[in-house]
Design a protein around this motif. Sequence first.
Motif, short mmCIF file in Angstrom:
data_model
loop_
_atom_site.label_atom_id
_atom_site.label_comp_id
_atom_site.label_asym_id
_atom_site.label_seq_id
_atom_site.Cartn_x
_atom_site.Cartn_y
_atom_site.Cartn_z
N ARG A 160 4.95 0.57 -4.56
CA ARG A 160 3.52 0.67 -4.25
C ARG A 160 2.70 0.01 -5.35
NH1 ARG A 160 -0.08 6.24 -3.54
NH2 ARG A 160 -2.05 5.17 -3.11
N GLU A 164 0.81 -1.22 0.00
CA GLU A 164 0.00 0.00 0.00
C GLU A 164 0.85 1.27 0.00
OE1 GLU A 164 -3.72 -1.94 2.51
OE2 GLU A 164 -2.39 -0.51 3.46
N ASP A 186 -0.93 -4.47 2.85
CA ASP A 186 -2.28 -5.00 3.10
C ASP A 186 -2.79 -4.63 4.49
OD1 ASP A 186 -4.55 -6.29 2.20
OD2 ASP A 186 -3.90 -8.26 2.93
#
Length: 350
Positions: A168, A70, A90
């Motif tokens: 990312r 993320e 996550d």
Amino acid sequence: MSLFLLLFSCGSADAVVEAREALPLPDVPGVRVEVAELKTGSAVVQLSFPAVVASPHDVTLAAPRGGPVEAVLVKVGDRVRKGQSLARVDSAATKQQLVIAEAQAHQASVEYERLKKLGDGVSPMQLLAAETQATVAEANAELARLALARSVLVSPVDGEVAWVGAERGEAANPGEPLIRVVSLDPLQLDLSISDRDLPMLVEGATVQFQSQALPTLVEGTLTHIGPAADPKTRTFSATVTFDNADGQLRPGMLGRVATARTLDDEALVIPQDWVITRLSGTGVYIDDDGVAAWRDVELGTYLGDQVIIAGGLDAGDRVVSTGARDLAEDDPLIVVRQGVCCTSGRVDWE
């Protein structure tokens, strides 16, 4: 004699002198030797070892459960502090799983407390089942909390980001290495020590490190000596710790460590090649009023090409330093050079 007559007949005084100097010296009974008088001094061990700079804390971080990356919050070269967040993997989904688990744990706890208040109106088996369900639900909630905490990669040390292997939006596999952090201050040196040199080292000793890449000497402390030898190399591991506040030294750099240890301030130390080994024992020849005399000696610690004399010689003894291997007991000696032994392993010749 005919040569001198010829020179005198020519009337040349200088030629006579030159002829005398050119004649061979008459034979004198005895063996030509060099002799050194012993004096006591410091017995100092000088040691030097190859060394590799290493970090005491070199950690590679991963997300145990994996999932989508993320956020990556650092880049290579960033200085980070212990506890600083480096990336999230996550974490959004894991946070929702925690909400569910905590709600289920709360419901199971309320139900268990309700059944306990009913007293005899509830069978023991029903009460045990409710207690078990509440315990399991609380354990699941704790697992969800751990999963959420582990979804955020946190630096365990103060250091510098050495490598980033995540972007990312990527999907990280469970346990896949993502970020490497190394501590740069203090640093350490990893050494390999032979069994011969090991007795000369003590933990707490001060050492100096010379890097191949930098001209400055760095001072450090010998903080650890391994308890056993490596079965493959037969050497002992040792660690030197030193400050690296300026950050000039980096893990992986090569160099050498040097240290010295004084074993005795009043020792007799002679070069090893003065010592003669026979079937009957080990010893040296000394000059005993112009005559060779054998002395059995007891050898102590070896100091490079020097050795400490543990017994058999005293300060003031005149040891034959050159020519001893051609001698026999009671041979007359012709001392061609004499001095005092020793300063920094060398004879001070007169």
